[in-house]
Design an enzyme around this catalytic site. Structure first.
Site, PDB file in Angstrom:
ATOM      1  N   CYS A 240      32.468  44.321  18.683  1.00  0.00           N
ATOM      2  CA  CYS A 240      32.940  44.354  20.077  1.00  0.00           C
ATOM      3  C   CYS A 240      32.558  45.670  20.756  1.00  0.00           C
ATOM      4  O   CYS A 240      32.157  45.683  21.913  1.00  0.00           O
ATOM      5  CB  CYS A 240      34.461  44.226  20.163  1.00  0.00           C
ATOM      6  N   ASP A 241      32.714  46.781  20.060  1.00  0.00           N
ATOM      7  CA  ASP A 241      32.667  48.080  20.733  1.00  0.00           C
ATOM      8  C   ASP A 241      31.510  48.987  20.326  1.00  0.00           C
ATOM      9  O   ASP A 241      31.330  50.049  20.924  1.00  0.00           O
ATOM     10  CB  ASP A 241      33.987  48.836  20.466  1.00  0.00           C
TER      11      ASP A 241
ATOM     12  N   CYS B 152      36.921  46.946  15.902  1.00  0.00           N
ATOM     13  CA  CYS B 152      35.891  45.906  15.945  1.00  0.00           C
ATOM     14  C   CYS B 152      34.547  46.503  16.342  1.00  0.00           C
ATOM     15  O   CYS B 152      34.299  46.772  17.518  1.00  0.00           O
ATOM     16  CB  CYS B 152      36.293  44.798  16.916  1.00  0.00           C
TER      17      CYS B 152
END
Ligand code: NDP
Length: 328
Positions: A140-141, A137
Protein backbone atom coordinates in the site's frame (compact mmCIF):
# COMPACT_ATOMS: atom_id res chain seq x y z
CA UNK A 1 -39.51 -9.93 10.35
CA UNK A 2 -36.73 -12.05 8.88
CA UNK A 3 -34.11 -10.41 6.67
CA UNK A 4 -32.72 -12.16 3.60
CA UNK A 5 -29.11 -11.29 4.25
CA UNK A 6 -27.08 -9.61 6.96
CA UNK A 7 -23.56 -8.46 6.11
CA UNK A 8 -21.28 -7.90 9.09
CA UNK A 9 -18.45 -5.48 8.36
CA UNK A 10 -17.88 -2.49 6.14
CA UNK A 11 -14.53 -2.74 4.37
CA UNK A 12 -14.26 -3.33 0.61
CA UNK A 13 -15.59 -6.89 1.13
CA UNK A 14 -18.69 -5.84 3.08
CA UNK A 15 -19.75 -2.96 0.84
CA UNK A 16 -19.04 -4.94 -2.35
CA UNK A 17 -21.15 -7.81 -1.05
CA UNK A 18 -23.86 -5.21 -0.33
CA UNK A 19 -23.71 -3.83 -3.89
CA UNK A 20 -24.10 -7.28 -5.44
CA UNK A 21 -26.77 -8.37 -2.95
CA UNK A 22 -28.63 -5.09 -3.42
CA UNK A 23 -28.63 -5.49 -7.18
CA UNK A 24 -29.98 -9.04 -6.66
CA UNK A 25 -32.88 -7.42 -4.74
CA UNK A 26 -31.99 -9.09 -1.46
CA UNK A 27 -32.30 -5.80 0.48
CA UNK A 28 -29.18 -6.57 2.53
CA UNK A 29 -28.71 -5.19 6.01
CA UNK A 30 -25.12 -4.11 6.65
CA UNK A 31 -23.75 -3.69 10.16
CA UNK A 32 -20.96 -1.22 9.50
CA UNK A 33 -19.33 -1.55 12.90
CA UNK A 34 -16.66 0.76 14.14
CA UNK A 35 -14.89 -0.68 17.14
CA UNK A 36 -12.18 -2.57 15.20
CA UNK A 37 -11.05 0.45 13.16
CA UNK A 38 -12.67 3.26 15.16
CA UNK A 39 -14.72 4.24 12.11
CA UNK A 40 -16.81 2.30 9.54
CA UNK A 41 -15.01 1.45 6.32
CA UNK A 42 -12.25 -0.84 7.51
CA UNK A 43 -8.49 -0.54 7.20
CA UNK A 44 -8.62 1.80 4.17
CA UNK A 45 -10.13 4.51 6.37
CA UNK A 46 -6.75 4.90 8.04
CA UNK A 47 -4.68 4.77 4.86
CA UNK A 48 -3.70 7.72 2.73
CA UNK A 49 -3.14 7.25 -1.00
CA UNK A 50 -4.32 3.98 -2.57
CA UNK A 51 -2.50 3.62 -5.89
CA UNK A 52 -3.21 0.03 -6.83
CA UNK A 53 -7.01 -0.06 -6.87
CA UNK A 54 -8.03 -0.43 -10.54
CA UNK A 55 -9.91 2.47 -12.06
CA UNK A 56 -7.96 5.25 -10.34
CA UNK A 57 -4.93 5.97 -12.54
CA UNK A 58 -3.92 8.91 -10.37
CA UNK A 59 -4.56 7.04 -7.10
CA UNK A 60 -7.32 7.74 -4.60
CA UNK A 61 -7.41 8.50 -0.89
CA UNK A 62 -8.45 5.42 1.14
CA UNK A 63 -11.37 7.16 2.90
CA UNK A 64 -12.64 8.59 -0.41
CA UNK A 65 -12.57 5.16 -2.04
CA UNK A 66 -14.53 3.66 0.85
CA UNK A 67 -17.04 6.52 0.80
CA UNK A 68 -17.67 5.89 -2.90
CA UNK A 69 -18.09 2.12 -2.48
CA UNK A 70 -20.44 2.84 0.45
CA UNK A 71 -22.48 5.26 -1.72
CA UNK A 72 -22.75 2.57 -4.37
CA UNK A 73 -24.06 0.10 -1.77
CA UNK A 74 -26.65 2.67 -0.63
CA UNK A 75 -27.69 3.31 -4.22
CA UNK A 76 -28.57 -0.37 -4.59
CA UNK A 77 -30.74 -0.41 -1.50
CA UNK A 78 -28.43 -1.64 1.26
CA UNK A 79 -29.69 -0.76 4.73
CA UNK A 80 -26.65 0.46 6.63
CA UNK A 81 -26.62 0.25 10.41
CA UNK A 82 -23.66 1.96 12.05
CA UNK A 83 -23.32 -0.26 15.05
CA UNK A 84 -21.07 -3.04 16.30
CA UNK A 85 -22.38 -6.58 16.27
CA UNK A 86 -21.84 -7.97 19.76
CA UNK A 87 -23.39 -11.45 19.49
CA UNK A 88 -24.49 -13.96 16.89
CA UNK A 89 -26.39 -17.21 17.13
CA UNK A 90 -25.72 -19.53 14.20
CA UNK A 91 -27.06 -22.62 15.97
CA UNK A 92 -30.73 -21.82 15.20
CA UNK A 93 -32.32 -20.97 11.87
CA UNK A 94 -33.05 -18.25 10.98
CA UNK A 95 -29.76 -16.95 12.35
CA UNK A 96 -29.65 -14.13 14.89
CA UNK A 97 -27.33 -11.12 14.78
CA UNK A 98 -27.42 -8.74 17.76
CA UNK A 99 -25.84 -5.31 17.87
CA UNK A 100 -24.52 -3.03 20.57
CA UNK A 101 -27.70 -0.90 20.48
CA UNK A 102 -29.70 -3.99 21.42
CA UNK A 103 -30.99 -4.43 17.92
CA UNK A 104 -31.65 -8.10 17.21
CA UNK A 105 -32.03 -9.16 13.60
CA UNK A 106 -33.19 -12.55 12.33
CA UNK A 107 -31.77 -13.47 8.95
CA UNK A 108 -31.78 -16.26 6.39
CA UNK A 109 -28.13 -15.73 5.45
CA UNK A 110 -25.02 -13.98 6.75
CA UNK A 111 -21.83 -12.74 5.09
CA UNK A 112 -18.98 -12.06 7.52
CA UNK A 113 -16.53 -9.34 6.46
CA UNK A 114 -15.06 -8.24 9.77
CA UNK A 115 -11.49 -8.06 8.48
CA UNK A 116 -8.25 -8.36 10.36
CA UNK A 117 -6.22 -5.89 12.37
CA UNK A 118 -2.50 -5.47 11.77
CA UNK A 119 -0.65 -5.93 15.02
CA UNK A 120 1.12 -2.84 16.27
CA UNK A 121 3.97 -2.42 18.70
CA UNK A 122 2.57 0.74 20.37
CA UNK A 123 6.02 2.29 20.58
CA UNK A 124 6.49 5.72 22.10
CA UNK A 125 6.03 8.15 19.18
CA UNK A 126 4.11 5.61 17.02
CA UNK A 127 0.82 7.52 16.86
CA UNK A 128 2.52 10.66 15.56
CA UNK A 129 4.11 8.84 12.62
CA UNK A 130 1.40 6.31 11.81
CA UNK A 131 0.81 6.61 8.06
CA UNK A 132 3.53 9.20 7.92
CA UNK A 133 6.58 7.00 8.18
CA UNK A 134 5.12 3.99 9.98
CA UNK A 135 2.94 1.54 8.10
CA UNK A 136 1.77 -2.06 8.19
CA UNK A 137 1.50 -2.53 4.42
CA UNK A 138 4.44 -2.21 2.04
CA UNK A 139 2.32 -2.84 -1.04
CA UNK A 140 0.00 0.00 0.00
CA UNK A 141 2.61 2.54 1.08
CA UNK A 142 6.01 1.48 -0.29
CA UNK A 143 5.94 3.83 -3.28
CA UNK A 144 5.38 6.87 -1.09
CA UNK A 145 8.06 9.47 -1.97
CA UNK A 146 9.11 9.37 1.70
CA UNK A 147 10.62 5.94 1.12
CA UNK A 148 12.11 6.30 -2.35
CA UNK A 149 15.92 5.93 -2.19
CA UNK A 150 15.66 6.07 1.58
CA UNK A 151 16.75 3.72 4.35
CA UNK A 152 13.82 1.96 5.96
CA UNK A 153 13.25 -0.73 8.56
CA UNK A 154 10.91 -3.71 8.65
CA UNK A 155 10.06 -5.49 11.94
CA UNK A 156 9.32 -9.22 11.96
CA UNK A 157 10.74 -12.52 10.80
CA UNK A 158 7.78 -14.30 9.22
CA UNK A 159 6.74 -14.64 5.56
CA UNK A 160 5.05 -11.24 5.65
CA UNK A 161 8.19 -9.51 6.89
CA UNK A 162 10.27 -11.10 4.15
CA UNK A 163 7.71 -10.22 1.50
CA UNK A 164 7.55 -6.65 2.75
CA UNK A 165 11.34 -6.32 2.88
CA UNK A 166 11.75 -7.71 -0.64
CA UNK A 167 8.99 -5.52 -1.99
CA UNK A 168 10.47 -2.42 -0.38
CA UNK A 169 13.83 -2.95 -2.09
CA UNK A 170 12.13 -1.70 -5.28
CA UNK A 171 11.97 1.74 -3.73
CA UNK A 172 14.36 1.94 -0.79
CA UNK A 173 18.14 2.25 -0.87
CA UNK A 174 18.57 -0.11 2.07
CA UNK A 175 16.10 -2.20 4.06
CA UNK A 176 16.95 -3.10 7.67
CA UNK A 177 15.13 -6.21 8.83
CA UNK A 178 14.74 -6.17 12.62
CA UNK A 179 14.33 -9.71 13.95
CA UNK A 180 13.80 -10.16 17.66
CA UNK A 181 15.38 -13.62 17.87
CA UNK A 182 18.25 -15.41 16.11
CA UNK A 183 16.10 -17.03 13.41
CA UNK A 184 13.44 -16.33 10.83
CA UNK A 185 10.08 -17.99 10.99
CA UNK A 186 9.53 -17.56 7.23
CA UNK A 187 9.68 -20.47 4.77
CA UNK A 188 13.17 -21.58 3.66
CA UNK A 189 12.69 -20.27 0.11
CA UNK A 190 11.77 -16.84 1.41
CA UNK A 191 14.71 -16.90 3.81
CA UNK A 192 17.15 -17.60 0.97
CA UNK A 193 15.85 -14.56 -0.86
CA UNK A 194 16.69 -12.16 1.95
CA UNK A 195 19.97 -13.83 2.83
CA UNK A 196 21.11 -13.30 -0.75
CA UNK A 197 19.82 -9.76 -1.20
CA UNK A 198 22.39 -7.00 -1.27
CA UNK A 199 19.91 -4.30 -0.19
CA UNK A 200 18.64 -6.14 2.89
CA UNK A 201 20.56 -6.09 6.13
CA UNK A 202 19.32 -8.37 8.90
CA UNK A 203 19.71 -7.24 12.51
CA UNK A 204 19.34 -10.30 14.76
CA UNK A 205 18.13 -10.07 18.39
CA UNK A 206 16.88 -6.58 17.61
CA UNK A 207 13.67 -4.85 18.66
CA UNK A 208 12.57 -1.29 18.02
CA UNK A 209 11.71 0.45 21.28
CA UNK A 210 10.81 4.00 20.20
CA UNK A 211 10.66 6.28 17.18
CA UNK A 212 11.72 9.89 16.72
CA UNK A 213 11.51 12.58 14.09
CA UNK A 214 10.21 16.03 13.37
CA UNK A 215 7.71 16.50 10.57
CA UNK A 216 8.68 13.04 9.35
CA UNK A 217 10.19 9.94 10.92
CA UNK A 218 13.96 10.18 11.23
CA UNK A 219 15.14 7.51 13.61
CA UNK A 220 14.25 4.25 15.34
CA UNK A 221 15.88 3.29 18.63
CA UNK A 222 16.78 -0.37 18.47
CA UNK A 223 17.52 -2.56 21.45
CA UNK A 224 19.89 -5.51 21.29
CA UNK A 225 17.91 -8.20 23.07
CA UNK A 226 21.04 -10.04 24.22
CA UNK A 227 23.00 -7.16 25.72
CA UNK A 228 20.25 -4.58 26.31
CA UNK A 229 22.31 -1.97 24.43
CA UNK A 230 20.28 0.65 22.58
CA UNK A 231 21.40 2.25 19.32
CA UNK A 232 19.91 4.73 16.85
CA UNK A 233 19.00 3.53 13.37
CA UNK A 234 18.49 6.42 10.96
CA UNK A 235 15.52 5.49 8.79
CA UNK A 236 12.59 7.36 7.29
CA UNK A 237 10.25 4.40 7.32
CA UNK A 238 9.26 1.63 9.70
CA UNK A 239 7.05 -1.20 8.49
CA UNK A 240 5.35 -3.56 10.92
CA UNK A 241 5.06 -7.16 9.72
CA UNK A 242 4.44 -8.90 13.01
CA UNK A 243 1.21 -10.57 12.04
CA UNK A 244 -2.48 -9.74 11.90
CA UNK A 245 -5.30 -10.58 14.25
CA UNK A 246 -8.43 -11.69 12.39
CA UNK A 247 -11.52 -10.08 13.88
CA UNK A 248 -13.24 -13.36 14.69
CA UNK A 249 -13.72 -13.23 18.46
CA UNK A 250 -17.50 -13.17 17.93
CA UNK A 251 -17.48 -16.40 15.96
CA UNK A 252 -15.03 -18.49 17.97
CA UNK A 253 -17.49 -21.07 19.26
CA UNK A 254 -19.77 -20.99 16.25
CA UNK A 255 -17.69 -21.36 13.09
CA UNK A 256 -14.66 -23.40 12.09
CA UNK A 257 -11.53 -21.25 12.38
CA UNK A 258 -7.92 -22.18 11.55
CA UNK A 259 -5.10 -22.22 14.13
CA UNK A 260 -4.48 -18.50 13.61
CA UNK A 261 -8.18 -17.67 14.08
CA UNK A 262 -9.08 -17.00 10.41
CA UNK A 263 -12.47 -18.30 9.25
CA UNK A 264 -12.05 -21.46 7.18
CA UNK A 265 -13.69 -21.30 3.76
CA UNK A 266 -14.30 -24.22 1.48
CA UNK A 267 -12.38 -24.75 -1.76
CA UNK A 268 -12.77 -21.94 -4.25
CA UNK A 269 -15.86 -20.58 -2.54
CA UNK A 270 -16.40 -18.26 0.42
CA UNK A 271 -18.64 -20.82 2.15
CA UNK A 272 -17.96 -21.51 5.82
CA UNK A 273 -18.74 -24.80 7.53
CA UNK A 274 -22.30 -23.62 8.20
CA UNK A 275 -24.62 -23.48 5.17
CA UNK A 276 -26.07 -20.00 4.86
CA UNK A 277 -22.95 -18.29 6.21
CA UNK A 278 -20.09 -16.97 4.07
CA UNK A 279 -16.89 -15.15 4.89
CA UNK A 280 -15.12 -12.62 2.66
CA UNK A 281 -12.08 -10.35 2.82
CA UNK A 282 -9.22 -10.41 5.31
CA UNK A 283 -11.21 -12.32 7.93
CA UNK A 284 -10.59 -15.43 5.79
CA UNK A 285 -7.51 -14.40 3.79
CA UNK A 286 -4.03 -14.10 5.23
CA UNK A 287 -2.22 -14.37 1.92
CA UNK A 288 -3.36 -11.53 -0.36
CA UNK A 289 -4.94 -8.99 2.01
CA UNK A 290 -5.60 -6.38 -0.67
CA UNK A 291 -8.60 -4.09 -1.07
CA UNK A 292 -9.24 -5.51 -4.51
CA UNK A 293 -9.07 -9.16 -3.40
CA UNK A 294 -11.30 -8.28 -0.49
CA UNK A 295 -13.82 -6.68 -2.82
CA UNK A 296 -13.52 -9.73 -5.10
CA UNK A 297 -14.38 -12.17 -2.33
CA UNK A 298 -17.23 -9.88 -1.20
CA UNK A 299 -18.65 -10.22 -4.70
CA UNK A 300 -18.21 -14.02 -4.60
CA UNK A 301 -19.96 -14.27 -1.23
CA UNK A 302 -22.95 -12.23 -2.42
CA UNK A 303 -23.31 -14.33 -5.59
CA UNK A 304 -23.08 -17.54 -3.57
CA UNK A 305 -25.61 -16.26 -1.02
CA UNK A 306 -27.99 -15.17 -3.77
CA UNK A 307 -27.86 -18.59 -5.45
CA UNK A 308 -28.28 -20.39 -2.14
CA UNK A 309 -31.26 -18.25 -1.15
CA UNK A 310 -32.97 -18.62 -4.50
CA UNK A 311 -32.61 -22.39 -4.35
CA UNK A 312 -34.45 -22.24 -1.02
CA UNK A 313 -37.04 -19.64 -1.93
CA UNK A 314 -39.88 -21.98 -0.97
CA UNK A 315 -38.27 -23.21 2.25
CA UNK A 316 -40.17 -22.13 5.32
CA UNK A 317 -38.18 -19.85 7.59
CA UNK A 318 -37.87 -21.15 11.12
CA UNK A 319 -37.09 -24.57 12.49
CA UNK A 320 -34.36 -26.46 10.66
CA UNK A 321 -33.06 -24.96 7.44
CA UNK A 322 -33.07 -26.98 4.27
CA UNK A 323 -29.44 -28.12 4.35
CA UNK A 324 -29.81 -31.04 1.96
CA UNK A 325 -27.65 -29.78 -0.87
CA UNK A 326 -24.10 -28.55 -0.44
CA UNK A 327 -23.37 -24.86 0.02
CA UNK A 328 -22.80 -22.50 -2.89
P1 NDP B 1 3.86 -14.77 11.56
O1 NDP B 1 3.09 -14.96 12.79
O2 NDP B 1 4.24 -15.94 10.74
O3 NDP B 1 5.23 -14.02 11.91
C1 NDP B 1 5.24 -12.92 12.76
C2 NDP B 1 6.69 -12.48 12.92
O4 NDP B 1 6.69 -11.30 13.70
C3 NDP B 1 7.54 -13.51 13.65
O5 NDP B 1 8.84 -13.50 13.12
C4 NDP B 1 7.55 -12.96 15.09
O6 NDP B 1 8.74 -13.26 15.79
C5 NDP B 1 7.52 -11.47 14.83
N1 NDP B 1 6.92 -10.75 15.94
C6 NDP B 1 5.73 -10.98 16.55
N2 NDP B 1 5.53 -10.11 17.55
C7 NDP B 1 6.64 -9.32 17.58
C8 NDP B 1 7.04 -8.24 18.38
N3 NDP B 1 6.28 -7.79 19.38
N4 NDP B 1 8.24 -7.67 18.15
C9 NDP B 1 9.04 -8.11 17.14
N5 NDP B 1 8.71 -9.13 16.33
C10 NDP B 1 7.52 -9.74 16.56
O7 NDP B 1 3.03 -13.68 10.74
P2 NDP B 1 3.04 -13.38 9.17
O8 NDP B 1 2.14 -12.21 9.00
O9 NDP B 1 4.41 -13.27 8.66
O10 NDP B 1 2.36 -14.66 8.53
C11 NDP B 1 1.07 -15.11 8.94
C12 NDP B 1 0.72 -16.37 8.15
O11 NDP B 1 0.55 -15.99 6.79
C13 NDP B 1 1.82 -17.40 8.18
O12 NDP B 1 1.24 -18.67 8.18
C14 NDP B 1 2.55 -17.16 6.87
O13 NDP B 1 3.24 -18.33 6.41
C15 NDP B 1 1.42 -16.76 5.97
N6 NDP B 1 1.87 -15.93 4.88
C16 NDP B 1 2.05 -16.52 3.67
C17 NDP B 1 2.51 -15.80 2.61
C18 NDP B 1 2.70 -16.48 1.32
O14 NDP B 1 2.42 -17.68 1.26
N7 NDP B 1 3.12 -15.80 0.29
C19 NDP B 1 2.82 -14.36 2.70
C20 NDP B 1 2.62 -13.84 4.02
C21 NDP B 1 2.15 -14.61 5.06
P3 NDP B 1 9.01 -14.72 16.39
O15 NDP B 1 9.34 -15.59 15.23
O16 NDP B 1 10.17 -14.46 17.31
O17 NDP B 1 7.77 -15.12 17.13
Amino acid sequence: MVENLVIIGSGPAGYTAAIYAGRAQLNPVVFEGFSAGGIPGGQLMTTTEVENYPGFPEGVQGPKLMQQIRQQALRWGAKLITDDVIAVDFSQYPFTVASDDLLEVKTRAVIICTGATAKRLHLPGEEKFWNNGISACAICDGANPLFVNADIAVVGGGDSAIEEALYLTKYARQVHLLVRSNCLRASKTMQERVFNHSQIHIHWHSSPISVEGDRILRCVQVQDNLTGAVSDLAVSGLFYAIGHTPNTQLFQDQLELDEAGYIKTQGKSTATNIPGIWAAGDVQDYVYRQAITSAGTGCMAALEAERWLSQRRLSPVGGTPNFVSSVA
